[in-house]
Design a protein around this motif. Structure first.
Motif, PDB file in Angstrom:
ATOM      1  N   TRP A 225      -2.772  -4.256   6.752  1.00  0.00           N
ATOM      2  CA  TRP A 225      -1.553  -3.562   6.348  1.00  0.00           C
ATOM      3  C   TRP A 225      -0.669  -3.346   7.565  1.00  0.00           C
ATOM      4  O   TRP A 225      -1.128  -2.870   8.610  1.00  0.00           O
ATOM      5  CB  TRP A 225      -1.885  -2.214   5.719  1.00  0.00           C
ATOM      6  CG  TRP A 225      -2.701  -2.314   4.465  1.00  0.00           C
ATOM      7  CD1 TRP A 225      -3.997  -1.954   4.293  1.00  0.00           C
ATOM      8  CD2 TRP A 225      -2.255  -2.813   3.193  1.00  0.00           C
ATOM      9  NE1 TRP A 225      -4.403  -2.196   2.998  1.00  0.00           N
ATOM     10  CE2 TRP A 225      -3.348  -2.731   2.297  1.00  0.00           C
ATOM     11  CE3 TRP A 225      -1.049  -3.332   2.728  1.00  0.00           C
ATOM     12  CZ2 TRP A 225      -3.263  -3.132   0.967  1.00  0.00           C
ATOM     13  CZ3 TRP A 225      -0.961  -3.734   1.408  1.00  0.00           C
ATOM     14  CH2 TRP A 225      -2.063  -3.630   0.539  1.00  0.00           C
TER      15      TRP A 225
ATOM     16  N   LEU B 114       0.861  -1.175   0.000  1.00  0.00           N
ATOM     17  CA  LEU B 114       0.000   0.000   0.000  1.00  0.00           C
ATOM     18  C   LEU B 114       0.897   1.224   0.000  1.00  0.00           C
ATOM     19  O   LEU B 114       1.645   1.460   0.955  1.00  0.00           O
ATOM     20  CB  LEU B 114      -0.887   0.006   1.249  1.00  0.00           C
ATOM     21  CG  LEU B 114      -1.760   1.247   1.463  1.00  0.00           C
ATOM     22  CD1 LEU B 114      -2.893   1.282   0.461  1.00  0.00           C
ATOM     23  CD2 LEU B 114      -2.299   1.287   2.886  1.00  0.00           C
TER      24      LEU B 114
ATOM     25  N   TRP C 282      -3.893   1.823  -3.545  1.00  0.00           N
ATOM     26  CA  TRP C 282      -4.200   0.427  -3.229  1.00  0.00           C
ATOM     27  C   TRP C 282      -3.971  -0.477  -4.425  1.00  0.00           C
ATOM     28  O   TRP C 282      -4.304  -0.106  -5.564  1.00  0.00           O
ATOM     29  CB  TRP C 282      -5.666   0.291  -2.828  1.00  0.00           C
ATOM     30  CG  TRP C 282      -5.974   0.668  -1.422  1.00  0.00           C
ATOM     31  CD1 TRP C 282      -5.884   1.902  -0.860  1.00  0.00           C
ATOM     32  CD2 TRP C 282      -6.440  -0.209  -0.404  1.00  0.00           C
ATOM     33  NE1 TRP C 282      -6.279   1.853   0.461  1.00  0.00           N
ATOM     34  CE2 TRP C 282      -6.626   0.566   0.763  1.00  0.00           C
ATOM     35  CE3 TRP C 282      -6.732  -1.576  -0.358  1.00  0.00           C
ATOM     36  CZ2 TRP C 282      -7.075   0.020   1.963  1.00  0.00           C
ATOM     37  CZ3 TRP C 282      -7.185  -2.115   0.836  1.00  0.00           C
ATOM     38  CH2 TRP C 282      -7.352  -1.336   1.980  1.00  0.00           C
TER      39      TRP C 282
ATOM     40  N   GLU D 247      -4.214   7.214  -0.534  1.00  0.00           N
ATOM     41  CA  GLU D 247      -3.566   5.909  -0.511  1.00  0.00           C
ATOM     42  C   GLU D 247      -3.647   5.283  -1.897  1.00  0.00           C
ATOM     43  O   GLU D 247      -4.652   5.457  -2.600  1.00  0.00           O
ATOM     44  CB  GLU D 247      -4.241   4.983   0.500  1.00  0.00           C
ATOM     45  CG  GLU D 247      -4.131   5.452   1.938  1.00  0.00           C
ATOM     46  CD  GLU D 247      -5.032   4.675   2.876  1.00  0.00           C
ATOM     47  OE1 GLU D 247      -4.801   4.745   4.097  1.00  0.00           O
ATOM     48  OE2 GLU D 247      -5.987   4.009   2.396  1.00  0.00           O
TER      49      GLU D 247
END
Length: 274
Positions: free
Chosen positions: A146, A13, A22, A20
């Motif tokens: 994560w 990530l 992804w 973010e």
């Protein structure tokens, strides 16, 4: 098309202040209009504040998933992260960098908190977010887990060792962004709680160990998640005996100096290099 489960530690990530990045394989389409794009996408830009999908990265570039993408705060930093390759070594992705904390004061001022006085009061340092995190499987709720790469490796080794002893450890949650932590406060304030009451249970945004990717909440199938009763389970007894062998410590025992409630489920991977 079935939702495939990628192998742990093979995906990352990418993290920026506002957005973010992804792996698309870990996200589900939220509308028919987006399903075809996400099925072909490598990565998806996801707004940290509310989880909205902003754009999909395909072979021919970015495809907007929201109107006005060009005006999205933090887009340039996210595009730079798309271009910058993460360093690789034979054993995986390395060299985690801490993100700056310049937006944190704004969040804390909104809550009416002064950074220095709060830090002294609770004895907790500011916790920067890492610029990337490793995929460590799925948590108890089938959400991607994560973690900092070192904590991810240690967690997977510890989980496997516990299973060999007939003890099942589940991750309840791992990395949380500053924005995610602020959302906890916003939801509780909307329910009528005041900031002081929330701080008795939740660290202020920027002060949670979860921001680092080095902390995770651990549960087991025969106990309610994140409840004190976890301490009565074989899983907790196993952790007390063996977690230190893998670098994990319980952060908030009873009567801890930070004023945080007893959390037998919250464990932190300690290292001088993270």
């Amino acid at each position: 098309m079935p939702h495939l489960q990628p192998a742990p530690l093979k995906l990352a990530l990418r993290n920026t202040d506002d957005i973010e990045l992804w792996p698309a394989s870990l996200l589900r389409a939220r509308s028919n209009a987006h399903a075809r794009l996400l099925a072909r996408a490598r990565r998806v830009l996801r707004r940290k504040r509310d989880g909205v999908y902003l754009a999909a990265e395909l072979d021919d570039g970015l495809h907007a998933l929201v109107p006005g993408l060009a005006r999205e705060p933090g887009l340039r930093a996210a595009q730079a992260a798309l271009r910058d390759a993460l360093p690789h070594t034979r054993n995986g992705l390395e060299h985690v960098i801490r993100l700056p904390l310049h937006r944190l004061h704004e969040r804390l001022q909104w809550l009416g908190l002064d950074v220095e006085s709060y830090s002294v009061q609770v004895g907790l340092p500011l916790v920067p977010e890492p610029n990337w995190l490793a995929f460590a499987g799925f948590d108890q709720f089938q959400r991607p887990l994560w973690l900092h790469i070192d904590a991810a490796r240690a967690w997977l080794r510890m989980q496997a060792a516990a299973l060999a002893d007939a003890v099942m450890l589940d991750a309840i949650s791992g990395y949380r962004s500053h924005d995610y932590q602020l959302g906890i406060f916003e939801r509780k304030l909307a329910r009528g709680l005041d900031v002081a009451a929330i701080l008795a249970v939740n660290a202020a945004p920027g002060f949670s160990e979860h921001h680092s990717g080095l902390a995770l909440d651990i549960g087991t199938p025969d106990a309610a998640p994140a409840e004190e009763a976890f301490e009565t389970t074989p899983a907790f007894a196993w952790l007390c005996k063996h977690a230190g062998d893998y670098g994990f410590v319980m952060s908030y025992p009873r009567d801890n100096p930070h004023g945080i409630i007893y959390e037998p489920w919250h464990w932190y991977w300690r290292t001088s290099n993270a």
